[in-house]
Structures are given as C-alpha cells and as structure tokens.
Motif scaffolding. Sequence first.
Motif, PDB file in Angstrom:
ATOM      1  N   ALA A 154      47.860  44.098  31.667  1.00  0.00           N
ATOM      2  CA  ALA A 154      48.515  43.567  32.872  1.00  0.00           C
ATOM      3  C   ALA A 154      47.519  43.441  34.022  1.00  0.00           C
ATOM      4  CB  ALA A 154      49.661  44.485  33.279  1.00  0.00           C
ATOM      5  N   GLY A 155      47.598  42.313  34.715  1.00  0.00           N
ATOM      6  CA  GLY A 155      46.779  42.114  35.906  1.00  0.00           C
ATOM      7  C   GLY A 155      45.376  41.630  35.623  1.00  0.00           C
ATOM      8  N   SER A 156      44.918  41.707  34.386  1.00  0.00           N
ATOM      9  CA  SER A 156      43.548  41.309  34.083  1.00  0.00           C
ATOM     10  C   SER A 156      43.498  40.213  33.013  1.00  0.00           C
ATOM     11  CB  SER A 156      42.765  42.573  33.665  1.00  0.00           C
ATOM     12  OG  SER A 156      41.904  42.348  32.635  1.00  0.00           O
ATOM     13  N   SER A 157      44.276  40.372  31.939  1.00  0.00           N
ATOM     14  CA  SER A 157      44.178  39.414  30.829  1.00  0.00           C
ATOM     15  C   SER A 157      44.627  38.005  31.219  1.00  0.00           C
ATOM     16  CB  SER A 157      45.007  39.894  29.639  1.00  0.00           C
ATOM     17  OG  SER A 157      44.447  41.076  29.136  1.00  0.00           O
ATOM     18  N   SER A 158      45.669  37.892  32.039  1.00  0.00           N
ATOM     19  CA  SER A 158      46.169  36.550  32.368  1.00  0.00           C
ATOM     20  C   SER A 158      45.130  35.786  33.201  1.00  0.00           C
ATOM     21  CB  SER A 158      47.504  36.632  33.105  1.00  0.00           C
ATOM     22  OG  SER A 158      47.348  37.415  34.262  1.00  0.00           O
ATOM     23  N   VAL A 159      44.410  36.503  34.083  1.00  0.00           N
ATOM     24  CA  VAL A 159      43.373  35.853  34.906  1.00  0.00           C
ATOM     25  C   VAL A 159      42.231  35.382  34.007  1.00  0.00           C
ATOM     26  CG1 VAL A 159      41.692  36.227  36.765  1.00  0.00           C
ATOM     27  CG2 VAL A 159      43.960  37.258  36.912  1.00  0.00           C
ATOM     28  N   ALA A 160      41.805  36.260  33.104  1.00  0.00           N
ATOM     29  CA  ALA A 160      40.695  35.921  32.201  1.00  0.00           C
ATOM     30  C   ALA A 160      41.052  34.725  31.322  1.00  0.00           C
ATOM     31  CB  ALA A 160      40.357  37.132  31.335  1.00  0.00           C
ATOM     32  N   ARG A 161      42.278  34.721  30.831  1.00  0.00           N
ATOM     33  CA  ARG A 161      42.718  33.623  29.952  1.00  0.00           C
ATOM     34  C   ARG A 161      42.784  32.303  30.719  1.00  0.00           C
ATOM     35  NH1 ARG A 161      47.846  33.668  25.824  1.00  0.00           N
ATOM     36  NH2 ARG A 161      47.833  31.448  25.341  1.00  0.00           N
ATOM     37  N   VAL A 171      42.972  30.705  20.989  1.00  0.00           N
ATOM     38  CA  VAL A 171      43.353  31.942  21.680  1.00  0.00           C
ATOM     39  C   VAL A 171      44.120  32.831  20.701  1.00  0.00           C
ATOM     40  CG1 VAL A 171      44.696  32.959  23.575  1.00  0.00           C
ATOM     41  CG2 VAL A 171      43.485  30.791  23.938  1.00  0.00           C
ATOM     42  N   LEU A 172      43.708  34.095  20.595  1.00  0.00           N
ATOM     43  CA  LEU A 172      44.460  35.063  19.789  1.00  0.00           C
ATOM     44  C   LEU A 172      45.150  36.028  20.744  1.00  0.00           C
ATOM     45  CD1 LEU A 172      42.004  36.198  16.932  1.00  0.00           C
ATOM     46  CD2 LEU A 172      43.885  34.560  16.787  1.00  0.00           C
ATOM     47  N   GLU A 173      46.458  36.191  20.557  1.00  0.00           N
ATOM     48  CA  GLU A 173      47.202  37.094  21.446  1.00  0.00           C
ATOM     49  C   GLU A 173      47.443  38.429  20.754  1.00  0.00           C
ATOM     50  OE1 GLU A 173      50.794  35.187  22.626  1.00  0.00           O
ATOM     51  OE2 GLU A 173      49.752  33.755  23.917  1.00  0.00           O
ATOM     52  N   MET A 174      46.852  39.460  21.306  1.00  0.00           N
ATOM     53  CA  MET A 174      47.024  40.787  20.711  1.00  0.00           C
ATOM     54  C   MET A 174      48.486  41.239  20.762  1.00  0.00           C
ATOM     55  SD  MET A 174      44.179  41.830  19.469  1.00  0.00           S
ATOM     56  CE  MET A 174      44.031  40.134  18.964  1.00  0.00           C
ATOM     57  N   ASP A 179      33.273  28.245  37.473  1.00  0.00           N
ATOM     58  CA  ASP A 179      34.191  29.155  38.157  1.00  0.00           C
ATOM     59  C   ASP A 179      34.600  30.244  37.168  1.00  0.00           C
ATOM     60  OD1 ASP A 179      36.143  30.253  39.734  1.00  0.00           O
ATOM     61  OD2 ASP A 179      37.641  28.718  39.244  1.00  0.00           O
ATOM     62  N   TYR A 180      34.057  31.445  37.319  1.00  0.00           N
ATOM     63  CA  TYR A 180      34.386  32.490  36.342  1.00  0.00           C
ATOM     64  C   TYR A 180      35.412  33.469  36.904  1.00  0.00           C
ATOM     65  CZ  TYR A 180      30.798  35.239  38.813  1.00  0.00           C
ATOM     66  OH  TYR A 180      30.049  35.884  39.752  1.00  0.00           O
ATOM     67  N   GLY A 181      36.108  34.121  35.955  1.00  0.00           N
ATOM     68  CA  GLY A 181      37.218  34.986  36.354  1.00  0.00           C
ATOM     69  C   GLY A 181      36.762  36.383  36.696  1.00  0.00           C
ATOM     70  N   TYR A 182      37.402  36.954  37.694  1.00  0.00           N
ATOM     71  CA  TYR A 182      37.103  38.356  37.941  1.00  0.00           C
ATOM     72  C   TYR A 182      38.365  39.087  38.369  1.00  0.00           C
ATOM     73  CZ  TYR A 182      34.954  42.675  39.249  1.00  0.00           C
ATOM     74  OH  TYR A 182      34.632  44.013  39.320  1.00  0.00           O
ATOM     75  N   ALA A 183      38.983  39.741  37.419  1.00  0.00           N
ATOM     76  CA  ALA A 183      40.091  40.638  37.702  1.00  0.00           C
ATOM     77  C   ALA A 183      39.765  41.856  36.868  1.00  0.00           C
ATOM     78  CB  ALA A 183      41.410  40.021  37.279  1.00  0.00           C
ATOM     79  N   PRO A 184      39.137  42.873  37.491  1.00  0.00           N
ATOM     80  CA  PRO A 184      38.610  43.985  36.701  1.00  0.00           C
ATOM     81  C   PRO A 184      39.668  44.632  35.820  1.00  0.00           C
ATOM     82  CG  PRO A 184      38.533  44.459  39.075  1.00  0.00           C
ATOM     83  CD  PRO A 184      39.029  43.059  38.923  1.00  0.00           C
ATOM     84  N   CYS A 185      39.258  44.994  34.619  1.00  0.00           N
ATOM     85  CA  CYS A 185      40.172  45.678  33.711  1.00  0.00           C
ATOM     86  C   CYS A 185      40.491  47.043  34.321  1.00  0.00           C
ATOM     87  CB  CYS A 185      39.502  45.826  32.345  1.00  0.00           C
ATOM     88  SG  CYS A 185      40.478  46.837  31.233  1.00  0.00           S
ATOM     89  N   PRO A 186      41.772  47.438  34.356  1.00  0.00           N
ATOM     90  CA  PRO A 186      42.122  48.735  34.958  1.00  0.00           C
ATOM     91  C   PRO A 186      41.526  49.918  34.197  1.00  0.00           C
ATOM     92  CG  PRO A 186      44.034  47.716  33.890  1.00  0.00           C
ATOM     93  CD  PRO A 186      42.954  46.685  33.904  1.00  0.00           C
ATOM     94  N   TYR A 187      41.092  49.677  32.954  1.00  0.00           N
ATOM     95  CA  TYR A 187      40.528  50.785  32.163  1.00  0.00           C
ATOM     96  C   TYR A 187      39.000  50.824  32.222  1.00  0.00           C
ATOM     97  CZ  TYR A 187      45.190  50.011  30.303  1.00  0.00           C
ATOM     98  OH  TYR A 187      46.535  49.802  30.178  1.00  0.00           O
ATOM     99  N   SER A 188      38.399  49.961  33.039  1.00  0.00           N
ATOM    100  CA  SER A 188      36.926  49.846  32.980  1.00  0.00           C
ATOM    101  C   SER A 188      36.222  51.127  33.411  1.00  0.00           C
ATOM    102  CB  SER A 188      36.429  48.657  33.799  1.00  0.00           C
ATOM    103  OG  SER A 188      36.816  48.827  35.130  1.00  0.00           O
ATOM    104  N   SER A 189      36.893  51.985  34.178  1.00  0.00           N
ATOM    105  CA  SER A 189      36.235  53.238  34.573  1.00  0.00           C
ATOM    106  C   SER A 189      36.049  54.161  33.377  1.00  0.00           C
ATOM    107  CB  SER A 189      37.053  53.950  35.636  1.00  0.00           C
ATOM    108  OG  SER A 189      38.311  54.280  35.106  1.00  0.00           O
ATOM    109  N   LYS A 190      36.749  53.861  32.272  1.00  0.00           N
ATOM    110  CA  LYS A 190      36.627  54.707  31.067  1.00  0.00           C
ATOM    111  C   LYS A 190      35.391  54.319  30.233  1.00  0.00           C
ATOM    112  CE  LYS A 190      40.870  56.580  31.450  1.00  0.00           C
ATOM    113  NZ  LYS A 190      40.979  56.489  32.890  1.00  0.00           N
ATOM    114  N   ALA A 191      34.774  53.201  30.554  1.00  0.00           N
ATOM    115  CA  ALA A 191      33.597  52.771  29.776  1.00  0.00           C
ATOM    116  C   ALA A 191      32.394  53.592  30.215  1.00  0.00           C
ATOM    117  CB  ALA A 191      33.356  51.288  30.008  1.00  0.00           C
ATOM    118  N   SER A 192      31.500  53.923  29.258  1.00  0.00           N
ATOM    119  CA  SER A 192      30.379  54.823  29.589  1.00  0.00           C
ATOM    120  C   SER A 192      29.113  54.070  29.987  1.00  0.00           C
ATOM    121  CB  SER A 192      30.079  55.739  28.403  1.00  0.00           C
ATOM    122  OG  SER A 192      29.729  54.959  27.288  1.00  0.00           O
ATOM    123  N   PHE A 193      28.971  52.813  29.559  1.00  0.00           N
ATOM    124  CA  PHE A 193      27.699  52.127  29.789  1.00  0.00           C
ATOM    125  C   PHE A 193      27.355  51.902  31.268  1.00  0.00           C
ATOM    126  CE2 PHE A 193      28.052  50.334  25.277  1.00  0.00           C
ATOM    127  CZ  PHE A 193      27.288  51.374  24.782  1.00  0.00           C
TER     128      PHE A 193
END
Length: 298
Positions: free
Chosen positions: A84-91, A107-110, A215-229
């Motif tokens: 929610a809030g990120s995938s629709s913007v990216a798509r 497009v593949l919808e999970m 024009d690229y999309g930027y709606a950060p994934c709400p889980y991105s703080s969980k990524a370690s890189f």
Amino acid sequence: MKCKRCQVPAVVALPSHHAAFCRNCYLLFARRLVERAIKEHDMCTPEDNILVAISGGKDSLALSWQLRELGYKVTGLHIDLGIAGSSSVARAHTERFCAAHGIPLHVLEMASMGLSMDEVKRRIKRPICSVCGQTKRYFFNRFALENGFNVLATGHNLDDETSRLFANIMRWDVEYLSDQGPVMPAGNGFAKKIKPLFRMSEFETANLCFLAGIDYGYAPCPYSSKASFPVYKNLLADLEDIQPGRKIHFYDGFLKRGRAGFASRTQEEVRPCNACGYPTSAGECGVCRLKEMMRGKE
Ligand code: SF4
Ligand code: ZN
C-alpha cells in the motif's frame, strides 16, 4: 565549471571521473559507460530477446531507456508487489514510461497469487525484504524462461553492487561472493542475468533520468528501513567523498583479482523444486513454501 569534452558550461560535476559535462556530453558519457559494461562482459547482442526487470524507479527506467537507445530488443516486466502507498505509484510510472517509449510491458500481480507483500508481512514471521527479494528473483527468472527471453537485465547500479560486496565481505559469505558479478550465465534453471548499469552510481543514473527527461517514481517502500544494505551504502558514500573513484576501484578489483578465489557452488548445489521445477537448494523452493504457508494461514 566547463564541460570536459566541449568546453560549454557544464551541468553535472563528477569528481569520481575527474570530469564535468554539459547535457549532451553527459548523455554520451552515460551511454559509453553502459556500452563498455556490455562489451567487457559479453552481456548481450542486438539479436537477444531481453527482458528488463522494471520496478519503476530511476535505475530500471534508465536501463530500459539506455538499452533501447543502443538498439537492443527490450521488453519490460513489472512486479506489482501489493504494498500500500508504494506499489501503485511504481506501477503507474512503469506503465507511463513504457507507453511513452513504445516498450512492451508485462505486469505480474502478487496479490492475484495470494502473495501481496503487505499480506506476507502480516502473516509470515520472516524478514520481509528477504522474502520479497526472493519472490521477485523467482518470478523474473521464471517469466524469462517461460516466455522466450534469453537475457534478463536488472538495473543494479554501482552503489547496489559495492554495498552488497562490502556486506558479503564483512560476513565472509563465500557462497554469495562466488555468485557476485555483472553477469550470471544461463543454465541449471536460471536465465542469463546481466547488470549493464554496474559502472554507474545512483547519482549518475538519477542524472541520466533527469537529463533524458525520464520521469521516475518515488514512493518509498514502508519496509525499506528493514533492508541492511543502506548502512553499507552510506559508509561507502562517505569513503567516496574522501577518495573519489574508490567504489569502482573496489568493484573492479574484486572482479579482476578477488572473485576467482571463490569457486561457484551454484552449479553443484541446486536441483529442481519438487513442486514447480525451478531451482532450489532445498526440496521445495522458497516461493512454493511461501505459497503453502500463505494458504495454510488463511
Ligand atoms: Fe521489497 Fe524490502 Fe524493497 Fe520493500 S524495501 S520493495 S519489502 S525488498
Ligand atoms: Zn518451487
């Protein structure tokens, strides 16, 4: 500040390359970085049928645009993760970009497979980024193999590659180190994978988008703080500020002198998944197990 090539006023300074460029010369510079990566590592030819993994972010759009400009045959695959809030913007960005540039898109919808990442996060007690990454890799690979694409291209840039390398070295993760590089050959249930942007930093791909009018999309994934890189990315960015050019030397040095020391274990360890037939090191692959877990918890 003047353009290093043509001496008109520059719009981008690149300390890592001891250069500054005007718009046209920057586009040429970016084109040559991608051409060099493709040529040095035998990534693809104009005859190849290339599937590009398009997330809708700057790297995957810059990659699709540049490959197209270079005359390669490209088709996009976007995975709608159902976040929610990120995938629709990216798509939406992906669909608009592909329509504007005449790039065929799938497009593949999970969510339609019961694997929306919001649901997975809610029900499964595993780090969401690792499940999400595994799921994306699985479907990109499977789609390529089942639909006649002989090359799968991803938009991993220099910052992605060096932060991953740094993290793997900090853990001395031999298995991952043996598999790290800008090209993974086809075989054993895997499509050939290429990373033509591996010589370009995030800053450089962002500039490419800006100067090419993408024009690229930027709606950060709400889980991105969980990524370690990102931790490793920030450390390397600090180092790059002090010593411009350090990141590409680190990565090039690994490819030329380090990687050979880590023999690939992939070939001997994977076998077909008992359920779907795609490669896994266990009886059933991670995605088939995830599907079962999601079904079991309904
Ligand atoms: Fe998936 Fe994590 Fe990236 Fe979000 S931040 S898209 S959950 S890998
Ligand atoms: Zn499977």
